[in-house]
Scaffold this motif. Structure first.
Motif, PDB file in Angstrom:
ATOM      1  N   ALA A  73       0.811  -1.030  -0.075  1.00 33.56           N
ATOM      2  CA  ALA A  73       0.011  -0.094  -0.049  1.00 33.56           C
ATOM      3  C   ALA A  73       0.986   1.212  -0.149  1.00 33.56           C
ATOM      4  N   ASP A  74       1.836   1.302   0.718  1.00 36.88           N
ATOM      5  CA  ASP A  74       2.962   2.251   0.743  1.00 36.88           C
ATOM      6  C   ASP A  74       3.424   2.503  -0.624  1.00 36.88           C
ATOM      7  N   ARG A  75       3.840   1.425  -1.391  1.00 33.40           N
ATOM      8  CA  ARG A  75       4.470   1.609  -2.789  1.00 33.40           C
ATOM      9  C   ARG A  75       3.400   1.913  -3.846  1.00 33.40           C
ATOM     10  N   ALA A  76       2.211   1.902  -3.795  1.00 34.77           N
ATOM     11  CA  ALA A  76       1.246   1.851  -4.962  1.00 34.77           C
ATOM     12  C   ALA A  76       1.290   3.335  -5.291  1.00 34.77           C
ATOM     13  N   PRO A  77       1.241   4.411  -4.611  1.00 31.13           N
ATOM     14  CA  PRO A  77       1.405   5.731  -5.385  1.00 31.13           C
ATOM     15  C   PRO A  77       2.540   5.945  -5.814  1.00 31.13           C
ATOM     16  N   TRP A  78       3.793   5.396  -5.157  1.00 37.14           N
ATOM     17  CA  TRP A  78       5.186   5.766  -5.853  1.00 37.14           C
ATOM     18  C   TRP A  78       5.189   5.089  -7.154  1.00 37.14           C
ATOM     19  N   LEU A  79       4.860   3.742  -7.264  1.00 39.56           N
ATOM     20  CA  LEU A  79       4.870   2.974  -8.495  1.00 39.56           C
ATOM     21  C   LEU A  79       3.992   3.521  -9.676  1.00 39.56           C
ATOM     22  N   ALA A  80       2.770   4.036  -9.214  1.00 44.41           N
ATOM     23  CA  ALA A  80       1.930   4.913 -10.208  1.00 44.41           C
ATOM     24  C   ALA A  80       2.918   6.106 -10.736  1.00 44.41           C
ATOM     25  N   ALA A  81       3.302   6.855  -9.913  1.00 46.29           N
ATOM     26  CA  ALA A  81       4.176   8.006 -10.179  1.00 46.29           C
ATOM     27  C   ALA A  81       5.368   7.634 -11.030  1.00 46.29           C
ATOM     28  N   LEU A  82       5.930   6.586 -10.854  1.00 43.44           N
ATOM     29  CA  LEU A  82       7.191   6.145 -11.771  1.00 43.44           C
ATOM     30  C   LEU A  82       6.645   5.426 -13.004  1.00 43.44           C
TER      31      LEU A  82
END
Length: 186
Positions: free
Chosen positions: A62-71
């Motif tokens: 869940a922490d990584r989801a917005p980060w992966l979307a931004a990448l």
């Protein structure tokens, strides 16, 4: 070095591996030698993620989801503008790589790998990075090495950085940027 010959010349290369494997060093050098753009994925981590890691707390999906979307959005912008790019990103699990690659043949993954003691020593020798060496084992436990279906290139981090980058360039079938001498005709 292991991997398959390229089917398409990549427009984006994702340099992946655990913290301390040299993603930023190798990614920066690769981008310089190719004349491509470079992004360290850590630059797009939300402040809350950085705070968790700095405190020694592993990130959740869940922490990584917005980060992966931004990448993924960054990769799309680079591809849409025809700008070849190198992204240094841990991308430890297949699901994370899938979120970035999304089946695009022009996005390739390079997995930096090496002995845990070497990587731990490198982590212990750096300063100013938010990722503590105490999280290395969690990263190693989380790591899912790329499968043959991912068409990833696996490269050892034991040689010198220039040699590693040369292996990557050859393994992906890329050509280094060649600069014209001053006064020469193109």
């Amino acid at each position: 070095m292991t991997g398959s010959a390229p089917e398409h010349a990549p427009a984006t290369v994702i340099v992946m591996g655990v913290s301390g494997s040299g993603k930023t060093t190798i990614g920066t050098l690769l981008a310089q030698r190719l004349g491509w753009d470079f992004l360290d994925a850590d630059a797009l981590h939300p402040a809350a993620n950085v705070a968790k890691m700095r405190a020694g707390v592993p990130l959740t999906d869940a922490d990584r989801a917005p980060w992966l979307a931004a990448l993924a959005a960054w990769i799309d912008r680079q591809r849409d503008t025809g700008t070849p790019s190198v992204l240094a990103c841990s991308a430890l699990r297949r699901v994370y790589r899938d979120a970035l690659v999304r089946g695009a043949a022009e996005v390739r993954v390079v997995h930096l790998t090496g002995p845990a003691p070497l990587i731990a020593a490198r982590m212990g020798g750096r300063s100013g990075h938010f990722m503590p060496a105490s999280l290395l084992q969690d990263q190693l436990d989380t790591l899912q090495a790329p499968s043959p279906g991912e068409r990833a290139l696996t490269v050892s981090v034991e040689p010198a950085p220039d040699e590693i980058v040369t292996d990557i360039i050859r393994g992906l079938g890329l050509r280094e940027r060649t600069e014209m001498p001053p006064g020469s005709l193109a």
